[in-house]
Scaffold this active site. Structure first.
Site: not given
Lengths: 194, 251
Positions: B130, B11
């Site tokens: 997702d 990230d």
């Protein structure tokens, strides 16, 4: 000087970056004269083989590439256009390597595109000096060159195909040496030393 | 045989990698290039960089960072986060990304998959999904970190993404993400059955056994993980040698 042929077939940046990391000098060019004069010629390529042939034609580079006498390395689609013909767009290619380019047939363990690291074997060229059979290199493609007398490396994805080809001063890899870690950099270094 | 891939996910916020402990042989764990090189040396097969910046400045910083990553790393890498147009994709391709990952933008505008794939090739487009299994037992794609259901059924959406030109599917089960209890292997196996493109499993790994299971029973082609690597629980190299001992083909 090394010439990277810019015939508008995808991003050349990863090939440029690999040469930069190795400290090699290069030009990115579509100029016939510059390509003819180069000590080494790299023909990268991502995308569609028929489009790649069309782009070479409109850049006036078909006969230029064929007439080169110094080491030439085609990568991925850059290699496929050096083959006899491709099923992708059903196109006649440069005819340097005596292989046809065919599409993978998807199957249980055969994902298409063939994407990721696969091992190379039956290595038969100075291009692979210092590299053992069984080493892994990075592939991304849905079409493959069949086995032929010019095969200098093989890989299996459903069936065995040519991972690399050689005819006289012309070399080609279906995999991406510029993305294949240290093994790939070794292959590029070998090419530069041929 | 094509090897199963292990993909650390990093990230990035405002140009710096977040999360993660300091590895002994690493000067600056916040430097995305250095951390990426560390993973590459350790045997990572690919890297994913996810931009979690919320600002325009952060996004611009990320693009410059992608250029540095491309200069410094000799394995493929995917970038994701905030890509919502063909222009975004073009900018990241020019910066040197090998692939981009799109998620909610593809749900909002599925045509974006076609546009990017026809311009830059399927190999460039990873569609991230997702999904969450609801009380009715139906898997649906979600947005906003799993908090909002869409009406897209997982398998239908994955097939559509493939038909539109996605080169890979990155599937995260929001029921499992962060639980460290393993992956829904039946669901992964069914995805593999229905698609011909590679599938990357994400979210839920708590152990080597979990990863081994999703790569075998779940038939996933790759496993993406963040915390188990960033917190130094296991190195990529250790994971791969354990997988190898289980006769799983890894590089």
């Amino acid at each position: 000087m090394i010439a990277i042929v810019d015939y508008k077939m995808g991003n050349l940046r990863s090939v440029e970056n690999a040469l930069k990391r190795m400290g090699a000098e290069f030009v990115v060019t579509a100029d016939a004269e510059q390509i003819r004069r180069a000590d080494r010629v790299l023909l990268p390529g991502v995308g569609n083989a028929a489009e790649a042939m069309e782009n070479l034609r409109s850049a006036g580079l078909v006969d230029v590439i064929r007439s080169l006498r110094r080491p030439v390395l085609g990568i991925c689609v850059g290699m496929q256009v050096m083959c006899r013909c491709s099923e992708e767009g059903d196109v006649d290619c440069l005819g340097i390597f005596d292989a046809r380019v065919k599409r993978f047939v998807p199957g249980l363990e055969v994902k298409v595109p063939h994407m990721g690291w696969n091992s190379i074997g039956n290595l038969e060229s100075k291009l692979f000096k210092g590299i053992e059979g069984g080493e892994y290199v990075y592939f991304v493609h849905s079409y493959y060159p069949e086995l032929c007398p010019d095969t200098i490396a093989t890989t299996t994805h459903g069936k065995m195909f040519s991972a690399a080809l050689k005819y006289e001063n012309f070399y080609g890899t279906q995999f991406h040496p510029e993305k294949s870690g240290d093994v790939g950099e070794r292959i590029i270094a070998n090419f530069l030393k041929l | 045989m094509v090897a199963k891939r292990i993909i650390p996910c990093l990230d990035v916020k405002d140009g710096r990698t977040v999360k993660g402990v300091n590895f002994v042989d690493l000067r600056d764990v916040g430097d995305a290039v250095e951390l990426g090189q560390y993973y590459a040396r350790g045997g990572a097969d690919e890297l994913v960089y996810l931009d979690i910046s919320a600002t325009r400045e952060g996004r611009n910083t990320f693009t410059r960072l992608v250029e540095r990553i491309a200069d410094g790393i000799n394995i493929p890498f995917t970038v994701g986060g905030g890509i919502s147009s063909l222009d975004d994709a073009a900018r990241l391709l020019d910066a040197g990304a090998d692939k981009i990952s799109i998620n909610s933008a593809a749900i909002a505008n599925p045509e974006l998959i076609n546009q990017i794939a026809s311009r830059y090739g399927s190999q460039f487009v990873v569609v991230a999904i997702d999904a969450k299994c609801g009380d009715d037992g139906i898997w649906r794609a979600t947005t906003h970190g799993g908090s909002r259901f869409t009406d897209l059924e997982l398998f239908a959406w994955a097939r559509e993404a493939e038909q539109r030109g996605a080169g890979e599917i990155l599937f995260t089960s929001m029921n499992h993400d962060g639980t460290r209890k393993g992956y829904p292997c039946d669901t992964f196996a069914r995805l593999a059955e229905e698609l011909t493109i590679p599938i990357i499993a994400s979210g839920g790994a708590g152990s080597v056994a979990d990863i081994a299971q999703v790569l075998t029973e779940g038939r996933a082609d790759a496993a993406l993980a963040a915390s188990i690597f960033h917190f130094g629980e296991i190195t990529v190299g250790e994971l791969k040698s354990e997988l190898k001992q289980m006769n799983i083909c890894v590089r």
